[in-house]
Design an enzyme around this catalytic site. Sequence first.
Site, short mmCIF file in Angstrom:
data_model
loop_
_atom_site.label_atom_id
_atom_site.label_comp_id
_atom_site.label_asym_id
_atom_site.label_seq_id
_atom_site.Cartn_x
_atom_site.Cartn_y
_atom_site.Cartn_z
N CYS A 103 4.25 9.83 -0.23
CA CYS A 103 5.45 9.38 -0.97
C CYS A 103 6.28 10.56 -1.47
O CYS A 103 7.36 10.34 -2.05
CB CYS A 103 5.05 8.52 -2.18
SG CYS A 103 3.91 7.19 -1.81
N HIS B 44 5.56 4.02 -7.37
CA HIS B 44 5.55 3.24 -6.12
C HIS B 44 4.37 2.29 -6.20
O HIS B 44 3.24 2.74 -6.39
CB HIS B 44 5.42 4.18 -4.92
CG HIS B 44 5.16 3.47 -3.63
ND1 HIS B 44 5.88 2.37 -3.22
CD2 HIS B 44 4.23 3.69 -2.66
CE1 HIS B 44 5.43 1.95 -2.05
NE2 HIS B 44 4.42 2.73 -1.69
N HIS C 250 2.34 -1.34 -4.51
CA HIS C 250 2.20 -2.29 -3.42
C HIS C 250 2.04 -3.69 -4.01
O HIS C 250 1.32 -4.53 -3.46
CB HIS C 250 0.98 -1.93 -2.56
CG HIS C 250 1.20 -0.73 -1.68
ND1 HIS C 250 0.34 -0.38 -0.67
CD2 HIS C 250 2.19 0.18 -1.65
CE1 HIS C 250 0.79 0.72 -0.06
NE2 HIS C 250 1.91 1.08 -0.65
N GLU D 229 15.84 -13.75 -19.40
CA GLU D 229 15.82 -12.85 -20.57
C GLU D 229 15.29 -11.46 -20.23
O GLU D 229 15.80 -10.44 -20.71
CB GLU D 229 14.97 -13.50 -21.67
CG GLU D 229 14.88 -12.72 -22.96
CD GLU D 229 16.18 -12.68 -23.77
OE1 GLU D 229 17.14 -13.38 -23.40
OE2 GLU D 229 16.22 -11.94 -24.77
N HIS E 276 5.94 -4.13 2.14
CA HIS E 276 5.26 -2.91 1.70
C HIS E 276 5.15 -2.83 0.18
O HIS E 276 4.04 -2.78 -0.36
CB HIS E 276 6.04 -1.71 2.27
CG HIS E 276 5.45 -0.37 1.97
ND1 HIS E 276 5.69 0.74 2.74
CD2 HIS E 276 4.65 0.06 0.96
CE1 HIS E 276 5.04 1.78 2.23
NE2 HIS E 276 4.42 1.40 1.15
C1 LIG Z 1 -2.95 1.79 2.30
S1 LIG Z 1 -1.89 2.97 1.65
C2 LIG Z 1 -0.82 3.51 2.93
C3 LIG Z 1 0.12 4.60 2.46
C4 LIG Z 1 1.03 4.07 1.40
O1 LIG Z 1 1.79 3.12 1.62
C5 LIG Z 1 1.03 4.63 0.07
O2 LIG Z 1 1.81 4.21 -0.76
C6 LIG Z 1 0.07 5.68 -0.39
O3 LIG Z 1 0.40 6.91 0.04
P1 LIG Z 1 -0.44 8.17 -0.44
O4 LIG Z 1 -0.13 9.22 0.58
O5 LIG Z 1 0.05 8.52 -1.82
O6 LIG Z 1 -1.89 7.81 -0.48
ZN LIG Z 2 3.21 2.67 -0.03
#
Ligand SMILES: CSCCC(=O)C(=O)COP(=O)(O)O
Ligand SMILES: [Zn+2]
Length: 264
Positions: free
Chosen positions: A114, A132, A134, A157, A222
């Site tokens: 990232c 970030h 998921h 709200e 994602h």
């Molecule tokens: C199953 S995680 C795949 C990679 C990803 O989407 C992520 O956000 C994690 O990336 P990192 O290189 O920080 O482990």
């Molecule tokens: Zn990711």
Amino acid sequence: MSSCFCKSEAQKVKLDDKYLNLEDPNHPANLICELCRLFYDNNWVTGTGGGISIRDVKGANPNVVYIAPSGIQKERLQPWEMFVVDRRNEQLLRTPNECPEELTKKYKYKPSACTPLFMSCYTLRDAGACIHTHSQNAVMTTLLYEDKVEFSMSHIEQIKALPRLAINPETKVVEKVGSMDYHDTLVIPIIENTPYEEDLTDSLQEAIKNYPGTTAVLVRRHGIYVWGEDVWKAKVYNEALDYLLELAVKMKLAGIPLVRGTSE
Ligand SMILES: CSCCC(=O)C(=O)COP(=O)(O)O
Ligand SMILES: [Zn+2]
């Protein structure tokens, strides 16, 4: 919640590093570990996915950025495992690979995939931290908006927890000018996923430029990137957005329009 055993381990090997301070709970390297455990417990960074990066906005050099390694279990992260990068030139200032072997167990770390996305938020928006996740709420929203390039929602709200952003006409820089109102329509761009995280960089940058009012970008199938002026603002924005996305999924499945007065 998983516990932090870092301090005692590091003290055993007398870790002395100008980019770390194990005594200060508000140090960026320690905060990343604390918040990753919190995010893990929220199901946002499980299975190594997702993470958080912090810029040392209150430190001697506010261009110093802390980034976790790639592919590691985020809830087990330790402060000495951090990479440190200069936001101006992306020069690597610290690598965990130079840590004593007792701590790294000879593991060869790479910076998070990232990294170029986090750096984009620092350079294009002067962010103090970038998260970030998921989150399934984020992923599910992008699935329910499969044919859309943006997500919109109004009259809830919790929208008031998000920043009102505007381009400063003199500097042309996006600045926070207040908070959003209950009546405002929240709009978040959605970009398409790519096989490798780093390949999202161009489309994330384009979305940031095209949506000066946003503090987040959704990534289809994602997750989401959220940033803020400091780590606590980024945390609050991420929590508020996740709440709104969870609600949006429920409203959409119940056939309730997300923007009042429209069919959307
Ligand atoms: C199953 S995680 C795949 C990679 C990803 O989407 C992520 O956000 C994690 O990336 P990192 O290189 O920080 O482990
Ligand atoms: Zn990711």
